[in-house]
Design an enzyme around this catalytic site. Structure first.
Site, mmCIF file in Angstrom:
data_model
loop_
_atom_site.group_PDB
_atom_site.id
_atom_site.type_symbol
_atom_site.label_atom_id
_atom_site.label_comp_id
_atom_site.label_asym_id
_atom_site.label_seq_id
_atom_site.Cartn_x
_atom_site.Cartn_y
_atom_site.Cartn_z
ATOM 1 N N CYS A 195 -101.147 -51.055 -62.236
ATOM 2 C CA CYS A 195 -100.031 -50.108 -62.400
ATOM 3 C C CYS A 195 -100.268 -48.869 -61.539
ATOM 4 C CB CYS A 195 -99.848 -49.684 -63.855
ATOM 5 S SG CYS A 195 -98.566 -48.418 -63.954
ATOM 6 N N LYS A 220 -92.602 -57.021 -70.142
ATOM 7 C CA LYS A 220 -93.049 -55.721 -69.635
ATOM 8 C C LYS A 220 -94.498 -55.532 -70.101
ATOM 9 C CE LYS A 220 -93.157 -51.484 -68.054
ATOM 10 N NZ LYS A 220 -93.272 -51.263 -66.594
HETATM 11 O O1 RRO Z 1 -94.268 -49.009 -65.390
HETATM 12 C C1 RRO Z 1 -94.490 -48.810 -64.169
HETATM 13 O O2 RRO Z 1 -94.347 -47.697 -63.633
HETATM 14 C C2 RRO Z 1 -94.962 -49.892 -63.300
HETATM 15 C C3 RRO Z 1 -95.980 -50.754 -63.639
HETATM 16 BR BR1 RRO Z 1 -96.816 -50.781 -65.323
HETATM 17 C C4 RRO Z 1 -96.446 -51.700 -62.685
HETATM 18 O O3 RRO Z 1 -97.363 -52.505 -62.905
HETATM 19 N N1 RRO Z 1 -95.844 -51.693 -61.469
HETATM 20 C C5 RRO Z 1 -94.846 -50.859 -61.148
HETATM 21 O O4 RRO Z 1 -94.354 -50.883 -60.022
HETATM 22 N N2 RRO Z 1 -94.407 -49.953 -62.095
#
Ligand code: RRO
Length: 311
Positions: A131, A45
């Site tokens: 993100c 993550k």
């Molecule tokens: O954590 C998120 O909301 C998230 C991230 Br960091 C990302 O790079 N892509 C996504 O769809 N959700």
């Protein structure tokens, strides 16, 4: 015997399939499950300088054609993932891994990357420039000037193998502009694509996730054509030293095959992994192998990037 082995930079992988960042990678337990599966690797993550709780729930929903999420970058803090992968890589039979990172500001990103640079970590790093879900923070890689500036600064001190996670682009002019910037730097890979940002899914009369009044990143079937276009557009434009990781809409061997045909060296699975669990890797690997046998291909090199056009 057909092989789905691959490499990214100097790192080899027994299988080209792995998880997409954000799915099944929040905790050591989840990462250990991917490590024990048929996946060739895992990515963590995206880790920030400090741990984050993320957005309020519900913040992920499966839909008939895929998923929507607005997780908001919940994570245990990058040290947690850095320590875990550094520990794992000491085992002689360990797979090679990807550490996904980004700061909540440019300053934080540099603090994190400088720490990784000075650490014992020797595998690959993926800098998440895409993100879509932190309120008030636009996706970095849609701002070409800022992206260029960040990469220029990063490569002034960072010498370990680094790639970037990209948002989808939707215009040929943007593919050209983005590729011209990426080609200036010694990137090991680009990963196309992150979720398609700021979609909206409605059930009856109500949104299905709570943050941002229901707006969230879209994954799954909806995004495969966009993902394939981005993989192929960058395959056509980037220096051959910059490899492509294909992500988006992969739930079958056929989908993985298409990503590789478009130029992907490794293929990541997000929504389908969330829906099916780590057994998805064995199923899709077998389906991909069956397609390769049927077509007489023995390795991924036999068809990578060899997409046919209509004259
Ligand atoms: O954590 C998120 O909301 C998230 C991230 Br960091 C990302 O790079 N892509 C996504 O769809 N959700």
């Amino acid at each position: 015997m057909v092989s789905t082995a691959t490499h990214i930079g100097d790192f080899t992988f027994d299988n080209c399939l792995m998880n997409a960042a954000g799915v099944y990678c929040m905790t050591k337990e989840e990462l250990a499950d991917i490590e024990a599966s048929a996946a060739g690797s895992f990515v963590t993550k995206t880790g920030t300088l400090e741990a984050r709780l993320g957005n309020p729930e519900p913040r992920y929903a499966d839909t008939q054609l895929g998923s929507i999420n607005s997780m908001g970058l919940p994570n245990q803090g990058f040290h947690y993932y850095l320590d875990y992968v550094t520990e794992l890589q000491k085992a002689p039979d360990s797979k090679n891994h990807f550490l996904s990172l980004v700061g909540m500001s440019q300053e934080e990103t540099h603090t994190i990357l400088k720490t990784v640079q000075e650490s014992d970590y020797e595998d690959l790093v993926e800098l998440n420039l895409s993100c879509p879900n932190v309120p008030g923070k636009p996706q970095i890689a849609y701002d070409f000037e800022t992206t260029d500036q960040i990469l220029s600064q990063v490569f002034s001190y960072f010498t370990k193998p680094l790639g970037i996670k990209l948002p989808p682009y939707f215009d040929i002019a943007h593919f050209d502009l983005a590729a011209a910037i990426f080609n200036k730097y010694p990137l090991t890979f680009v990963n196309c694509i992150n979720s398609v940002g700021n979609g909206l899914v409605i059930e009856d009369e109500t949104v299905v996730i709570k943050p941002k009044n229901g707006f969230g990143g879209i994954g799954g079937d909806y995004v495969k054509p966009t993902a394939l276009a981005n993989v192929h557009a960058f395959y056509q434009r980037l220096n051959p030293s910059i490899q492509i990781i294909g992500t988006g809409g992969v739930k079958s061997g056929r989908d993985a095959f298409e990503h590789i045909l478009c130029g992907a060296s490794m293929v990541q699975i997000g929504t389908a992994l969330h829906q099916e669990g780590p057994a998805v890797f064995e199923r899709i690997t077998k389906e991909l192998q069956a397609i390769m046998v049927e077509k007489g291909y023995q390795t991924l090199e036999d068809f990578r990037g060899k997409l046919n056009y209509i004259d």
